[in-house]
Design an enzyme around this catalytic site. Structure first.
Site, PDB file in Angstrom:
ATOM      1  N   ASP A 198       4.283   2.984   3.019  1.00  0.00           N
ATOM      2  CA  ASP A 198       5.081   3.066   1.790  1.00  0.00           C
ATOM      3  C   ASP A 198       5.965   4.305   1.828  1.00  0.00           C
ATOM      4  O   ASP A 198       5.658   5.279   2.523  1.00  0.00           O
ATOM      5  CB  ASP A 198       4.162   3.177   0.564  1.00  0.00           C
ATOM      6  CG  ASP A 198       3.337   1.916   0.366  1.00  0.00           C
ATOM      7  OD1 ASP A 198       3.748   0.854   0.860  1.00  0.00           O
ATOM      8  OD2 ASP A 198       2.278   2.014  -0.287  1.00  0.00           O
ATOM      9  N   LYS A 199       7.007   4.276   1.002  1.00  0.00           N
ATOM     10  CA  LYS A 199       7.929   5.422   0.920  1.00  0.00           C
ATOM     11  C   LYS A 199       7.181   6.702   0.525  1.00  0.00           C
ATOM     12  O   LYS A 199       7.469   7.786   1.028  1.00  0.00           O
ATOM     13  CB  LYS A 199       9.020   5.088  -0.107  1.00  0.00           C
ATOM     14  CG  LYS A 199      10.111   6.115  -0.191  1.00  0.00           C
ATOM     15  CD  LYS A 199      11.168   5.662  -1.193  1.00  0.00           C
ATOM     16  CE  LYS A 199      12.161   6.770  -1.463  1.00  0.00           C
ATOM     17  NZ  LYS A 199      13.135   6.417  -2.494  1.00  0.00           N
TER      18      LYS A 199
END
Ligand code: URA
Length: 231
Positions: A102-103
């Site tokens: 994920d970011k």
């Protein structure tokens, strides 16, 4: 065996038409001899030169990077920062990412142009363990750890058994053999824990080690599968 023009295109010397011009002009040598035939057959053993400098042919590339928080696990994005911007490598435009983060997560990403290996790593039936270090908010009780370990019903699927260790009051390491969307965050939420920091430290046998955030290195073909994953 490859055609000379194709070899030069793959080696990033230029586009098909550009390399053809170079060949025509007599700027390309094979084993010391000027070759003016586009379809001249070359192999890995041949020494190809452009302007008297040896051209490195396309090859399989294996890269690990410590993704910082805030970067997308992608090879391009028109708006956001993405990990390929951190990598400076001749063959970077051929790379695929084997398993995203994920970011807002950080840690180990593995990139390669070895399509077969990417396929094996992300294939669900290979059961490769990914290891995460997770900092959480909430009480980490034995019961919660047991539940996470045994597998949790997340409605759309039940997680496979995980291997868990509590390393500090609010930090655990967890090894999971799947890679579903937001899996760790969802698993933690299901037992009443909130993830405040998520870092991947290993993919199978491949460990992040002391690679600093934002740094990348090219490595030999890794032996990712030789771990304790169930076959
Ligand atoms: N699980 C998550 O929730 N996020 C990741 O990036 C990886 C695993």
């Amino acid at each position: 065996m490859d055609r000379l023009d194709k070899f030069l295109v793959n080696a990033k010397v230029g586009s098909r038409s550009e390399v053809k011009k170079l060949i025509k002009k007599g700027l390309i040598k094979v084993n010391g001899e000027i070759i003016k035939k586009f379809d001249y057959k070359v192999s890995n053993e041949d020494i190809i030169e452009y302007n008297n400098e040896v051209v490195e042919g396309s090859r399989l590339v294996y890269i690990m990077i410590n993704k910082p928080i805030g970067y997308l696990s992608s090879t391009y994005d028109s708006r956001d920062k993405y990990v390929l911007q951190l990598i400076d490598h001749k063959f970077k435009d051929e790379l695929s990412i084997a398993g995203r983060l994920d970011k807002d997560a950080h840690g180990l990403l593995f990139l390669t142009n070895d399509g077969g290996l990417v396929h094996k790593i992300i294939s669900p039936n290979k059961n490769i363990f990914k290891t995460y270090e997770v900092k959480v908010e909430g009480d980490i009780t034995k019961e919660k750890l047991k539940k996470l370990e045994n597998g949790i019903d997340l409605k759309d699927f039940t997680t496979k058994p995980a291997i868990i260790e509590k390393v500090e009051d609010n930090i655990i390491t967890i090894k999971i053999s799947e890679g579903k969307y937001h899996q760790i965050k969802r698993m933690m939420k299901a037992v009443g824990l909130t993830v405040v920091d998520l870092k991947r430290i290993a993919i199978g046998n491949l460990c992040l080690g002391d690679l600093k955030e934002g740094e990348w290195i090219e490595i030999e073909k890794p032996n990712i599968f030789n771990n304790n994953s169930p076959e």
